[in-house]
Design a protein around this motif. Sequence first.
Motif, mmCIF file in Angstrom:
data_model
loop_
_atom_site.group_PDB
_atom_site.id
_atom_site.type_symbol
_atom_site.label_atom_id
_atom_site.label_comp_id
_atom_site.label_asym_id
_atom_site.label_seq_id
_atom_site.Cartn_x
_atom_site.Cartn_y
_atom_site.Cartn_z
ATOM 1 N N MET B 1 0.847 -1.192 0.000
ATOM 2 C CA MET B 1 0.000 0.000 0.000
ATOM 3 C C MET B 1 0.880 1.240 0.000
ATOM 4 S SD MET B 1 -2.901 -0.815 2.821
ATOM 5 C CE MET B 1 -1.654 -1.237 4.015
ATOM 6 N N LYS B 2 0.366 2.266 -0.668
ATOM 7 C CA LYS B 2 1.067 3.542 -0.698
ATOM 8 C C LYS B 2 0.354 4.447 0.317
ATOM 9 C CE LYS B 2 2.470 6.647 -4.396
ATOM 10 N NZ LYS B 2 2.239 6.948 -5.808
ATOM 11 N N ILE B 3 1.110 5.002 1.235
ATOM 12 C CA ILE B 3 0.503 5.876 2.253
ATOM 13 C C ILE B 3 1.108 7.273 2.145
ATOM 14 C CG2 ILE B 3 0.017 6.180 4.709
ATOM 15 C CD1 ILE B 3 0.408 3.141 4.968
ATOM 16 N N LEU B 4 0.233 8.260 2.002
ATOM 17 C CA LEU B 4 0.680 9.651 1.852
ATOM 18 C C LEU B 4 0.253 10.465 3.074
ATOM 19 C CD1 LEU B 4 -0.601 10.278 -1.802
ATOM 20 C CD2 LEU B 4 1.705 9.681 -1.139
ATOM 21 N N TYR B 5 1.088 11.444 3.412
ATOM 22 C CA TYR B 5 0.765 12.346 4.526
ATOM 23 C C TYR B 5 0.884 13.786 4.045
ATOM 24 C CZ TYR B 5 1.834 8.114 7.181
ATOM 25 O OH TYR B 5 1.859 6.831 7.653
ATOM 26 N N PHE B 6 -0.016 14.621 4.523
ATOM 27 C CA PHE B 6 0.026 16.046 4.161
ATOM 28 C C PHE B 6 -0.023 16.927 5.402
ATOM 29 C CE2 PHE B 6 -1.592 13.919 0.405
ATOM 30 C CZ PHE B 6 -0.843 14.506 -0.603
ATOM 31 N N SER B 7 0.391 18.187 5.196
ATOM 32 C CA SER B 7 0.299 19.237 6.213
ATOM 33 C C SER B 7 1.010 18.798 7.500
ATOM 34 C CB SER B 7 -1.184 19.580 6.415
ATOM 35 O OG SER B 7 -1.352 20.576 7.363
ATOM 36 N N TRP B 8 0.425 19.082 8.664
ATOM 37 C CA TRP B 8 1.162 18.782 9.907
ATOM 38 C C TRP B 8 1.324 17.286 10.143
ATOM 39 C CZ3 TRP B 8 -1.972 16.024 13.065
ATOM 40 C CH2 TRP B 8 -3.338 16.330 13.123
ATOM 41 N N LEU B 9 0.518 16.462 9.498
ATOM 42 C CA LEU B 9 0.717 15.014 9.647
ATOM 43 C C LEU B 9 2.040 14.578 9.017
ATOM 44 C CD1 LEU B 9 -2.812 13.605 9.245
ATOM 45 C CD2 LEU B 9 -1.061 12.521 10.630
ATOM 46 N N LYS B 10 2.358 15.199 7.890
ATOM 47 C CA LYS B 10 3.624 14.914 7.207
ATOM 48 C C LYS B 10 4.794 15.303 8.111
ATOM 49 C CE LYS B 10 4.880 17.804 4.000
ATOM 50 N NZ LYS B 10 4.810 18.536 2.707
ATOM 51 N N GLU B 11 4.656 16.476 8.755
ATOM 52 C CA GLU B 11 5.727 16.937 9.645
ATOM 53 C C GLU B 11 5.890 16.003 10.843
ATOM 54 O OE1 GLU B 11 4.637 20.990 10.469
ATOM 55 O OE2 GLU B 11 5.339 21.672 8.497
ATOM 56 N N LYS B 12 4.745 15.591 11.401
ATOM 57 C CA LYS B 12 4.824 14.733 12.599
ATOM 58 C C LYS B 12 5.361 13.343 12.269
ATOM 59 C CE LYS B 12 1.720 17.051 15.684
ATOM 60 N NZ LYS B 12 0.663 16.973 16.668
ATOM 61 N N VAL B 13 4.927 12.782 11.147
ATOM 62 C CA VAL B 13 5.410 11.449 10.765
ATOM 63 C C VAL B 13 6.861 11.541 10.279
ATOM 64 C CG1 VAL B 13 5.067 9.521 9.139
ATOM 65 C CG2 VAL B 13 3.104 10.580 10.241
ATOM 66 N N GLY B 14 7.218 12.705 9.719
ATOM 67 C CA GLY B 14 8.597 12.904 9.257
ATOM 68 C C GLY B 14 8.806 12.467 7.820
ATOM 69 N N LYS B 15 7.747 12.125 7.110
ATOM 70 C CA LYS B 15 7.854 11.795 5.680
ATOM 71 C C LYS B 15 6.514 12.017 4.991
ATOM 72 C CE LYS B 15 8.110 7.038 7.220
ATOM 73 N NZ LYS B 15 8.912 5.835 7.173
#
Lengths: 153, 83
Positions: B1-15
């Motif tokens: 599966m491809k998992i994408l993160y945006f906005s502050w979620l991207k910052e918190k996950v670090g990718k």
Amino acid sequence: MVRVIVRVQKENFILQNEIDNLKSICKEIPGALSSFVGYVRDFSNGKKISTLTIEHYPGMTEKMLTDISKNASQKWPLLGTLIIHRFGTLNVNDQIVLAASASIHRKAAFEATEYMMDYLKTSAPFWKSERVNKDNVWVEAKLDDELAKDRWK
Amino acid sequence: MKILYFSWLKEKVGKSLEEIEKPNEVHNIKDLIGFLKNSSTKHQNAFKYPKSIKVAVNKEFADFETLINEKDEIAFFPPVTGG
């Protein structure tokens, strides 16, 4: 067939050119064309903003904006719709978004443009981050925007 | 599966993107969040308040009960703020 234009871009846009373009693709001469332009504000929650950065989800953004445009043309007798939304880092006073709709009469054009903006605000995957002092602060979604959308149901 | 993160979620996950094999015990989005939370303290922190997180499956809005497959593209993000 209603003509739908959707663009997500870094570049600025020239309002008159875009309106002329929308008019030119309508199959009849629109007697009415309503447009809305959103700009970067200089203050947010009493704090001075230096820049605004907009992130989006490529692919889903275009899809959602197209769906919103098509839904508007099912609700009103439109000849054409246009949505342009910018991303990247913008300065205060820059143009962010343009929504426009063309119809035979003004009521449909006014309402459809407002409808598209209300849905864009709550359904199109964009996220704004404001530069305040030296911090980037993610903008929080507003309940008012959800309520504005719900009145069209 | 491809998992994408945006906005502050991207910052918190670090990718912004990660690809994982769908674990057998993951059937829906809720299961996936549970699995991701166990994968690192960053994920745990990012998904601390799942009610403030929206999800899309294959570029369509979904919810925590939506069933998912190996080939899906799943995106997590906060409520949108465009316009």
